[in-house]
Write an enzyme that holds these catalytic residues in place. Sequence first.
Site, PDB file in Angstrom:
ATOM      1  N   ASP A  43     -15.295   5.485  23.712  1.00  0.00           N
ATOM      2  CA  ASP A  43     -14.401   4.330  23.682  1.00  0.00           C
ATOM      3  C   ASP A  43     -14.980   3.112  24.396  1.00  0.00           C
ATOM      4  OD1 ASP A  43     -11.165   6.058  23.729  1.00  0.00           O
ATOM      5  OD2 ASP A  43     -12.782   5.923  22.262  1.00  0.00           O
ATOM      6  N   GLU A  45     -18.068   2.260  24.781  1.00  0.00           N
ATOM      7  CA  GLU A  45     -19.136   1.677  23.942  1.00  0.00           C
ATOM      8  C   GLU A  45     -18.525   0.884  22.791  1.00  0.00           C
ATOM      9  OE1 GLU A  45     -21.004   5.600  23.525  1.00  0.00           O
ATOM     10  OE2 GLU A  45     -22.922   4.602  23.758  1.00  0.00           O
ATOM     11  N   TYR A  46     -17.464   1.432  22.216  1.00  0.00           N
ATOM     12  CA  TYR A  46     -16.771   0.737  21.136  1.00  0.00           C
ATOM     13  C   TYR A  46     -16.191  -0.589  21.655  1.00  0.00           C
ATOM     14  CZ  TYR A  46     -13.244  -0.283  17.595  1.00  0.00           C
ATOM     15  OH  TYR A  46     -12.483  -0.910  16.646  1.00  0.00           O
ATOM     16  N   ASP A  47     -15.564  -0.510  22.833  1.00  0.00           N
ATOM     17  CA  ASP A  47     -14.974  -1.722  23.422  1.00  0.00           C
ATOM     18  C   ASP A  47     -16.024  -2.802  23.637  1.00  0.00           C
ATOM     19  OD1 ASP A  47     -12.576   0.059  25.496  1.00  0.00           O
ATOM     20  OD2 ASP A  47     -12.579  -0.509  23.374  1.00  0.00           O
ATOM     21  N   SER A  92       5.332  -7.429  -5.601  1.00  0.00           N
ATOM     22  CA  SER A  92       5.812  -6.517  -6.633  1.00  0.00           C
ATOM     23  C   SER A  92       6.236  -7.368  -7.838  1.00  0.00           C
ATOM     24  CB  SER A  92       6.934  -5.644  -6.107  1.00  0.00           C
ATOM     25  OG  SER A  92       7.878  -6.434  -5.467  1.00  0.00           O
ATOM     26  N   LEU A  93       6.822  -6.746  -8.823  1.00  0.00           N
ATOM     27  CA  LEU A  93       7.127  -7.482 -10.052  1.00  0.00           C
ATOM     28  C   LEU A  93       8.600  -7.377 -10.397  1.00  0.00           C
ATOM     29  CD1 LEU A  93       4.204  -6.232 -12.331  1.00  0.00           C
ATOM     30  CD2 LEU A  93       4.527  -8.571 -11.537  1.00  0.00           C
ATOM     31  N   GLU A 123      -0.922  -6.286 -20.163  1.00  0.00           N
ATOM     32  CA  GLU A 123      -1.729  -5.152 -19.705  1.00  0.00           C
ATOM     33  C   GLU A 123      -0.821  -3.955 -19.524  1.00  0.00           C
ATOM     34  OE1 GLU A 123      -3.627  -6.136 -15.950  1.00  0.00           O
ATOM     35  OE2 GLU A 123      -3.910  -8.154 -16.711  1.00  0.00           O
ATOM     36  N   ARG A 146      -1.214  -1.023  -0.524  1.00  0.00           N
ATOM     37  CA  ARG A 146      -0.327  -2.180  -0.486  1.00  0.00           C
ATOM     38  C   ARG A 146       0.533  -2.179   0.780  1.00  0.00           C
ATOM     39  NH1 ARG A 146       4.237  -3.655  -4.933  1.00  0.00           N
ATOM     40  NH2 ARG A 146       5.336  -1.911  -4.042  1.00  0.00           N
ATOM     41  N   TYR A 244      -6.573  -5.255 -11.883  1.00  0.00           N
ATOM     42  CA  TYR A 244      -5.714  -6.150 -12.651  1.00  0.00           C
ATOM     43  C   TYR A 244      -5.607  -7.561 -12.083  1.00  0.00           C
ATOM     44  CZ  TYR A 244      -2.319  -4.495  -9.176  1.00  0.00           C
ATOM     45  OH  TYR A 244      -1.682  -4.158  -8.016  1.00  0.00           O
ATOM     46  N   LYS A 309       1.679 -11.536 -18.214  1.00  0.00           N
ATOM     47  CA  LYS A 309       1.291 -12.551 -17.232  1.00  0.00           C
ATOM     48  C   LYS A 309       1.026 -13.887 -17.915  1.00  0.00           C
ATOM     49  CE  LYS A 309      -1.011  -8.902 -14.667  1.00  0.00           C
ATOM     50  NZ  LYS A 309      -2.212  -8.340 -14.074  1.00  0.00           N
ATOM     51  N   CYS A 430      28.901  20.649   9.575  1.00  0.00           N
ATOM     52  CA  CYS A 430      29.624  20.865  10.840  1.00  0.00           C
ATOM     53  C   CYS A 430      31.022  21.426  10.628  1.00  0.00           C
ATOM     54  CB  CYS A 430      29.703  19.563  11.629  1.00  0.00           C
ATOM     55  SG  CYS A 430      30.826  18.359  10.897  1.00  0.00           S
ATOM     56  N   CYS A 445      32.229  12.920   5.957  1.00  0.00           N
ATOM     57  CA  CYS A 445      32.508  13.881   7.017  1.00  0.00           C
ATOM     58  C   CYS A 445      33.304  13.133   8.088  1.00  0.00           C
ATOM     59  CB  CYS A 445      31.188  14.396   7.599  1.00  0.00           C
ATOM     60  SG  CYS A 445      31.427  15.365   9.101  1.00  0.00           S
ATOM     61  N   CYS A 450      28.761  14.505  13.784  1.00  0.00           N
ATOM     62  CA  CYS A 450      28.251  15.558  12.897  1.00  0.00           C
ATOM     63  C   CYS A 450      26.722  15.633  13.035  1.00  0.00           C
ATOM     64  CB  CYS A 450      28.619  15.231  11.454  1.00  0.00           C
ATOM     65  SG  CYS A 450      27.767  16.260  10.238  1.00  0.00           S
TER      66      CYS A 450
HETATM   67  S1  IVH Z   1      -0.098  -7.390 -11.697  1.00  0.00           S
HETATM   68  C1  IVH Z   1       2.723  -8.887  -8.707  1.00  0.00           C
HETATM   69  N1  IVH Z   1      -0.914  -5.649 -13.397  1.00  0.00           N
HETATM   70  O1  IVH Z   1       2.753  -2.692 -10.470  1.00  0.00           O
HETATM   71  C2  IVH Z   1       1.326  -8.749  -8.381  1.00  0.00           C
HETATM   72  N2  IVH Z   1       0.354  -4.855 -11.554  1.00  0.00           N
HETATM   73  O2  IVH Z   1       5.487  -3.390  -9.780  1.00  0.00           O
HETATM   74  C3  IVH Z   1       0.480  -8.584  -9.546  1.00  0.00           C
HETATM   75  N3  IVH Z   1       0.643  -2.434 -11.536  1.00  0.00           N
HETATM   76  O3  IVH Z   1       2.123  -3.641  -7.170  1.00  0.00           O
HETATM   77  C4  IVH Z   1       0.644  -7.276 -10.159  1.00  0.00           C
HETATM   78  N4  IVH Z   1      -0.484  -2.006 -13.361  1.00  0.00           N
HETATM   79  O4  IVH Z   1       0.629  -1.877  -8.191  1.00  0.00           O
HETATM   80  C5  IVH Z   1      -0.226  -5.845 -12.266  1.00  0.00           C
HETATM   81  N5  IVH Z   1      -1.748  -4.231 -15.011  1.00  0.00           N
HETATM   82  C6  IVH Z   1      -1.070  -4.412 -13.885  1.00  0.00           C
HETATM   83  C7  IVH Z   1      -0.498  -3.340 -13.171  1.00  0.00           C
HETATM   84  C8  IVH Z   1       0.216  -3.611 -12.009  1.00  0.00           C
HETATM   85  C9  IVH Z   1       0.208  -1.483 -12.357  1.00  0.00           C
HETATM   86  C10 IVH Z   1       1.464  -2.197 -10.334  1.00  0.00           C
HETATM   87  C11 IVH Z   1       0.927  -2.881  -9.102  1.00  0.00           C
HETATM   88  C12 IVH Z   1       2.040  -3.696  -8.553  1.00  0.00           C
HETATM   89  C13 IVH Z   1       3.223  -3.064  -9.188  1.00  0.00           C
HETATM   90  C14 IVH Z   1       4.373  -4.015  -9.285  1.00  0.00           C
END
Ligand code: IVH
Length: 720
Positions: A43, A45-47, A92-93, A123, A146, A244, A309, A430, A445, A450
């Site tokens: 540790d 050495e790492y520090d 996310s989407l 896609e 993620r 992607y 997209k 319970c 309950c 409980c």
């Molecule tokens: S585009 C929103 N393309 O779906 C950020 N996502 O529900 C751009 N996923 O977190 C995402 N195939 O893990 C994109 N061809 C694709 C994908 C894809 C799977 C997943 C990805 C994302 C999740 C969102």
Amino acid sequence: MSTPSSTGDAEIIAARDRVELLRAEILRHNHLYHVLDTPEISDPEYDDLFRELKRLETDFPELVAADSPTQTVGAPPGRTFAVVEHRLRMLSLGNAFNADELRAWNQRAADLLDREEWTFVSEPKIDGLAIALVYERGRLVQAATRGDGRAGEDVTANLRAIDAVPNELSGSPPPLFEVRGEIFMPKVGFDAMNAEIAAENDRRREEGRAALTLYANPRNAAAGSVRQKDASVTATRPLSIGIYQLGWCDDAATPDTHWETLGWLSEFGLPTTPEAAHHADIDDALAACERWTQRRDSQAFEMDGVVVKVDDLGLQADLGIVGREPRWAVAWKFPPQEASTVVEQILVNVGRTGSINPYARLRPVRVGGVQVTNATLHNLDDIRRKDIREGDTVVIRRAGEVIPQVVRPVLERRAEDSVEWKMPDTCPACDAETVRNTDDAMHYCSNRSCPAIVQRALEHFAGRGAMDIRGLGEKMIRLLLHEGVIRDAADIYSIPKRLEELARVPGLGQVKKRKGEDHYEVGDRLRNLAAAIERSKSRGLAYLLVGLGIRHVGGENASLLADEFGSLNVILLAPAEDLAAVDGVGPIIAESIVDWALDGENWSLVHRLQAAGVEDEIQRSEEEPAETPLEGLRFVLTGRFAAMTRPQAEAQLKSLGAAVGSSVSKNTSALFAGEAAGSKRTKAESLGLPIWDEDRLIVALDDPATLLTWLTEAEPSDVN
Ligand code: IVH
């Protein structure tokens, strides 16, 4: 290749080389320690390495990089994976379940952009695990899951072990960039792997050993394989990847469209999503989604939809993000899949709030590629309405991620002697009486202490979505409750002070034989638990609020409340109208918080948590890094600046979430032009981009919100 920056003197070149070497070494040691559990150095050495890197970065701020080990949160001891903060949030989407919803998504974009036409890319939406890969000089230097979108787990060693993920790129990739993709397990590999586990289980059963659990679906199998402690196990798993997206890219010109980006990335040997297609308009994109729906099972991998997209990256930037979802992409979800099976039994479990939750134990059946054994039944009313009985043949439906639902019984196949199911009069945990709440038609309950409720509430408090106390899972909580060590969440914080005493509790400490006698030592398990408990104190207000388990208060609205009110006491004392006035909160959540805060026992819990030193206010420092107000924007800097060097300004813009490019394109949000700006300025003028001077740069770095207002006001080539 990285090139010396504008200063170009020998000292900085030497420093840069040393910094690069130190980073590579530190990353390597991080992996040896956190992932492989086989450290090569001590540790201290790492520090020393770490301190030297920090000092160089302080002396030469232009060398600071967001992905330097000094900038990422180091994984605390005892955790398998280090934490990696994403430079750009992983999103996310939103979903579209039918043609109308897809068109509505497109119309919202059209309204925002005030134009009608553009092209699209579709896609397959691969059902796997999202991964961000950083390549530096063509080498894979970091891979992260993620996580919560802002920070994920460092799985570099494991990703390097996957054949499908290139460790070295070909062609001339940019010096430093990040791509995003989905790690997945093809169906054939999944079946073969589960068959192997089943065969191993046969052997184990013969030998009287515990069986291994089969993976429920290829997505879990992919996630489980990536999160292996030992990368050599990952190496044996049949994993693949579909890239992607380009996350971010330093110091290189990048294509203007997503479609071109996919082609560009594949030139470096990166496997991009298979069967991506380009579409001239939304009708064409919709037709592709409908075709995919017909042949959803045609791929070698599990698909859970199609991602549509907007192709033009400039338009993507204009559309931006709302909440955790980009406006420029949407997931076309396949309609749910159905199957029929038999309800073997109707059982109940007790939820965190004391709700008695009925569920059906099913004869195992495959739906949408997943083996299903249980389905939710919500509540007694739901069971009565659908008329579901034990022994019935039923239709079940699985849609996306959600737990399977029982749709209806097949009455023609009902046994003559079948009887209506009855809600148990007493709690299975319970034996206290169960009572029906007319508001939500659930049974509860009646015993607030409980053991099942207490257990669930603690699991929730310590869980990843709340205080994230590693080592305090279901079993440990059961043990601590059973031994009387804790009774509620506040008691958890007494644990670090009682380690010596707790070491004697069977299952907690370490027993050593000395001179034939048992000696109890604190041991790693307790020490790690204590460290995780201490760490959780600074988890922050939003997570604490989630941890309290107030009904309807989840991660999203807790963040909104935390941002708005800044302190737990203020939230708990706020009138319902004030809470409900927060965008995204609303009256149901507000009432629920007010109700919770009316209960004296809850306040006593809060006071004890506060007394234990659990952070219950937004920390200034917490607010800032979390905020990336310039996310989605892209700037170019040119010319000389008087108050700072260009790399310093670039680093600051990046820390605010902006991308900084080296060439001007129509995706550039604005050009900052210093003294003696040349061709970039001319190009920006010709594209009609906003061009701003150093004064504006200084104001923008100090107050990014002002910059956003300039952008909305900017006239083409508005020179300021
Ligand atoms: S585009 C929103 N393309 O779906 C950020 N996502 O529900 C751009 N996923 O977190 C995402 N195939 O893990 C994109 N061809 C694709 C994908 C894809 C799977 C997943 C990805 C994302 C999740 C969102």
